[in-house]
Design a protein around this motif. Structure first.
Motif, PDB file in Angstrom:
ATOM      1  N   HIS A 167       0.797  -1.223   0.000  1.00  0.00           N
ATOM      2  CA  HIS A 167       0.000   0.000   0.000  1.00  0.00           C
ATOM      3  C   HIS A 167       0.837   1.283   0.000  1.00  0.00           C
ATOM      4  CE1 HIS A 167      -2.783  -3.098   1.354  1.00  0.00           C
ATOM      5  NE2 HIS A 167      -3.767  -2.304   1.028  1.00  0.00           N
ATOM      6  N   TYR A 171      -3.168   3.756  -2.743  1.00  0.00           N
ATOM      7  CA  TYR A 171      -4.267   2.858  -2.402  1.00  0.00           C
ATOM      8  C   TYR A 171      -5.594   3.596  -2.495  1.00  0.00           C
ATOM      9  CZ  TYR A 171      -3.802   5.417   1.999  1.00  0.00           C
ATOM     10  OH  TYR A 171      -3.702   6.419   2.930  1.00  0.00           O
ATOM     11  N   PRO A 200      -4.636  -1.806  -4.437  1.00  0.00           N
ATOM     12  CA  PRO A 200      -4.543  -1.890  -2.975  1.00  0.00           C
ATOM     13  C   PRO A 200      -5.646  -1.064  -2.318  1.00  0.00           C
ATOM     14  CG  PRO A 200      -2.383  -1.514  -3.937  1.00  0.00           C
ATOM     15  CD  PRO A 200      -3.382  -1.346  -5.046  1.00  0.00           C
ATOM     16  N   ILE A 202      -7.435   0.167   1.560  1.00  0.00           N
ATOM     17  CA  ILE A 202      -7.421   0.241   3.017  1.00  0.00           C
ATOM     18  C   ILE A 202      -8.848   0.454   3.499  1.00  0.00           C
ATOM     19  CG2 ILE A 202      -6.691   1.579   5.034  1.00  0.00           C
ATOM     20  CD1 ILE A 202      -4.051   2.090   3.730  1.00  0.00           C
ATOM     21  N   CYS A 243      -4.771   8.919   0.471  1.00  0.00           N
ATOM     22  CA  CYS A 243      -5.305   7.959  -0.488  1.00  0.00           C
ATOM     23  C   CYS A 243      -5.429   8.560  -1.890  1.00  0.00           C
ATOM     24  CB  CYS A 243      -6.660   7.429  -0.011  1.00  0.00           C
ATOM     25  SG  CYS A 243      -8.029   8.597  -0.172  1.00  0.00           S
TER      26      CYS A 243
END
Length: 329
Positions: A167, A171, A200, A202, A243
């Motif tokens: 990550h 991500y 990826p 989260i 992000c």
């Protein structure tokens, strides 16, 4: 010449997103009023981290259960004004106790009732931030159109090297929680979306979302990192800030994402953006996409949410087009 000190109490007890939405009012008051402006903020204790690092705030007061816990301290401050951005029984008690000129906003409850009960939409096409700012218009304050703000303490910034090697180069953040069941995608739907993303991911949420996150992580595999319940609200905000894009329900992390200018895919269930709580990007509306099922006569069924679908079918979330979310990324 010495500046005249002006002390203003801002009231917003809860919750995360609603408090973040008050930040333009704080900034505009601080920057546009003449004098030495002191802004004091009254909120619930659990939400103090949301405002604790805001440089526009001079002092924070918190309550656990009752405003009686702080009312004497508030009286001692001799405020010049109160800006009530919660407008409930508790805030009215504070205003009554302090006997200070106060300003508030229109909650539009009759219009919301018409929409949820009879599906008659008389709501003005105006974001709640605009309604908050109307409260301070009598003071000569106008909207600067700079959007929301969120501040994180230096020690609360999360390093991606502490997450996982998969990550650290970028991500998608997926805020899987929401206060009410009918504002959340079903777990199997989230799993299906995560499998289609092929990047990826989260997962973000509180301790109450931890078990759901484990189920998603197990089903999807190493592409997913489960951060639910493992980080504080400000650490989670740090992960939102870093992000590439944020998929989120109608919840607090959505507004934190807007404060950081993150690309947002906003998924709506039983509530609707017409309530004025959609991501606030006054200068860059292209930064957010609303995903919702507009083919239902039963929606919206509540201005807040339910613990289960009143119609038992939950089509507002079950029929969400997953590919539309993927395309929006």
């Amino acid at each position: 010449m010495k500046k005249v000190k002006v002390k203003i109490l801002i009231i917003r007890f809860s919750s995360i997103g609603d408090i973040v939405l008050t930040t333009p009012v704080l900034r505009c008051l601080k920057e546009q009023l003449d004098g030495d402006i002191e802004l004091h903020y009254l909120t619930k204790k659990q939400y103090q981290p949301v405002v604790i690092h805001n440089p526009n705030i001079t002092k924070i007061y918190t309550i656990t259960k009752s405003t009686n816990e702080v009312v004497n301290d508030l009286k001692a401050e001799n405020f010049d004004y109160i800006v009530d951005l919660h407008k409930n029984l508790r805030s009215r008690r504070v205003i009554k106790s302090l006997k200070v000129l106060s300003f508030s906003f229109d909650k539009l409850n009759p219009q919301k009732w018409l929409l949820t009960t009879f599906k008659i939409n008389k709501l003005p096409k105006i974001h709640i931030v605009e309604r908050y700012l109307k409260a301070v218009k009598p003071l000569g304050v106008v909207n600067d159109k700079k959007g929301l703000e969120y501040y994180i303490g230096e020690k609360e910034n999360v390093s991606l090297t502490d997450i996982s090697s998969a990550h650290k180069n970028g991500y998608i953040a997926f805020a899987i929680g929401a206060q009410h069941f009918t504002k959340r995608l079903p777990t199997e739907k989230i799993i299906s979306i995560c499998k289609k993303i092929n990047q990826p991911i989260i997962l973000l949420g509180g301790k109450e979302d931890a078990n759901t996150a484990v189920e998603i992580e197990t089903a999807v595999g190493e592409n997913v990192f489960n951060a639910c319940g493992k980080f504080s609200i400000n650490q989670s905000a740090s992960l939102v800030k870093q992000c590439k894009a944020l998929i989120t329900h109608d919840t607090g992390l959505m507004h934190i994402g807007a404060a950081f200018g993150v690309k947002i895919i906003s998924v709506w269930g039983n509530t609707v953006p017409d309530f004025g709580m959609y991501p606030y990007f006054p200068q860059n509306p292209e930064k957010f996409t609303v995903i919702e099922n507009n083919n239902l006569k039963c929606r919206p069924c509540s201005k807040i949410g339910h613990d289960s679908c009143p119609k038992k079918h939950f089509k507002c979330m079950n029929n969400i087009d997953e590919l539309e979310i993927i395309k929006s990324l």
